[in-house]
Design an enzyme around this catalytic site. Structure first.
Site, PDB file in Angstrom:
ATOM      1  N   LYS A 223     -87.615 -39.885 -65.337  1.00  0.00           N
ATOM      2  CA  LYS A 223     -87.115 -40.413 -66.602  1.00  0.00           C
ATOM      3  C   LYS A 223     -88.183 -41.134 -67.409  1.00  0.00           C
ATOM      4  O   LYS A 223     -89.244 -41.483 -66.907  1.00  0.00           O
ATOM      5  CB  LYS A 223     -85.896 -41.304 -66.353  1.00  0.00           C
ATOM      6  N   ARG A 257     -80.144 -39.418 -57.207  1.00  0.00           N
ATOM      7  CA  ARG A 257     -80.014 -38.175 -57.983  1.00  0.00           C
ATOM      8  C   ARG A 257     -81.404 -37.780 -58.463  1.00  0.00           C
ATOM      9  O   ARG A 257     -81.994 -38.463 -59.302  1.00  0.00           O
ATOM     10  CB  ARG A 257     -79.090 -38.404 -59.167  1.00  0.00           C
TER      11      ARG A 257
END
Ligand SMILES: Cn1cnc2c(O)nc(N)nc21
Length: 278
Positions: A223, A257
């Site tokens: 991210k 995740r």
């Protein structure tokens, strides 16, 4: 909370950390950009992630990265259903369906999905009833606004209180709709309606969410919070992702995740080895 969470016909072992592999079946996902739109390619990718140690596969038909455009329910269903069906038939893994769309929740559950992962925490019309009807566990995640505008100057007095209060409110809505706390997973929602500072402070204080008594799911893989700190593009964020995977486990996360399953499983196994020592 119980160490075994029923996920449809399968059980999720929450007595130890679990790795959830990301399977994007969207043409505009920030990391796999359309590589896995074909059903067979998706099945092969899922197979690789299960072989590498993923015990959950998260299937998403609508990219939720900042700026992503929304997808029609029909289009989302056409992308997701064939892949859920194929994986349910071919692989021994818990299928998580990454959707906010009631029809996709219902059809995916019918096809064998074992977990509903809704970044909008069942706020769309009909989502609470659909999720309740499936009988599946649900992951609730903090986000304000929509991917198209959520990064336009998000401000909170205290990001951890904001996230905790939001999740408590969504859990109450779930309870009212017939989804008991035992079927809830919680997720801080890194990268959703948050500045870099919000993400770092939230990560540092993630342990404060554990007193809500529910398992935590954490998604920081590749991210922008990693990119902003290290100055690396998506393809260069593995090491930063693994650093945060290890730190998330140390701070009590139950499910990670991630895109890079094999590498993350090695992190989980090393930490488990240390934890198992006298
Ligand atoms: C779909 N998706 C993208 N990022 C995510 C995150 O951090 N958590 C969850 N539950 N889903 C996510």
């Amino acid at each position: 909370h119980p160490s075994r969470l029923p996920c449809g016909s399968r059980l999720l072992d929450l007595s130890r950390p679990q790795v959830m592999g990301i399977l994007n079946v969207t043409p505009d996902s920030f990391s796999d950009g359309g590589r896995f739109t074909a059903r067979d390619a998706a099945l092969r990718h899922a197979e690789q992630m299960v072989a590498a140690g993923a015990t959950l596969i998260d299937i998403g038909g609508e990219s939720t990265r900042p700026g992503a455009r929304s997808v029609s329910p029909t289009e989302e269903l056409e992308r997701v259903a064939p892949v859920v069906d194929a994986i349910a038939r071919e692989l021994d893994v818990i299928i998580s369906v990454d959707t906010s769309t009631p029809a996709v929740m219902r059809e995916s559950a019918r096809l064998g999905a074992g977990l509903i992962n809704d970044v909008r925490s069942l706020q769309r019309d009909g989502a609470l009833d659909a999720a309740a009807d499936t009988g599946l566990p649900v992951c609730l995640m903090h986000m304000r606004g929509e991917p198209g505008d959520m990064q336009d100057d998000p401000r909170y007095p205290d990001i951890v209180i904001e996230v905790r209060d939001f999740l408590v409110e969504r859990m109450a809505a779930c309870a009212t709709a017939g989804i008991p706390a035992e079927r809830i997973l919680l997720d801080p929602g890194f990268g959703f309606a948050k500045t870099l500072e919000h993400n770092l402070a939230l990560f540092k204080r993630m342990g404060e969410l554990s007193d809500l008594g529910r398992p935590l799911l954490v998604g920081v893989s590749r991210k922008s919070m990693i990119g902003k700190v290290l100055g690396h593009e998506v393809g260069g964020r593995l090491y930063g992702s693994l650093a945060l995977a290890a730190l998330a486990l140390a701070k009590g996360a139950h499910i990670l995740r991630v895109h890079d399953v094999a590498e993350t499983v090695d992190v989980v196994r090393m930490i488990a080895a240390v934890e198992a020592a006298q």
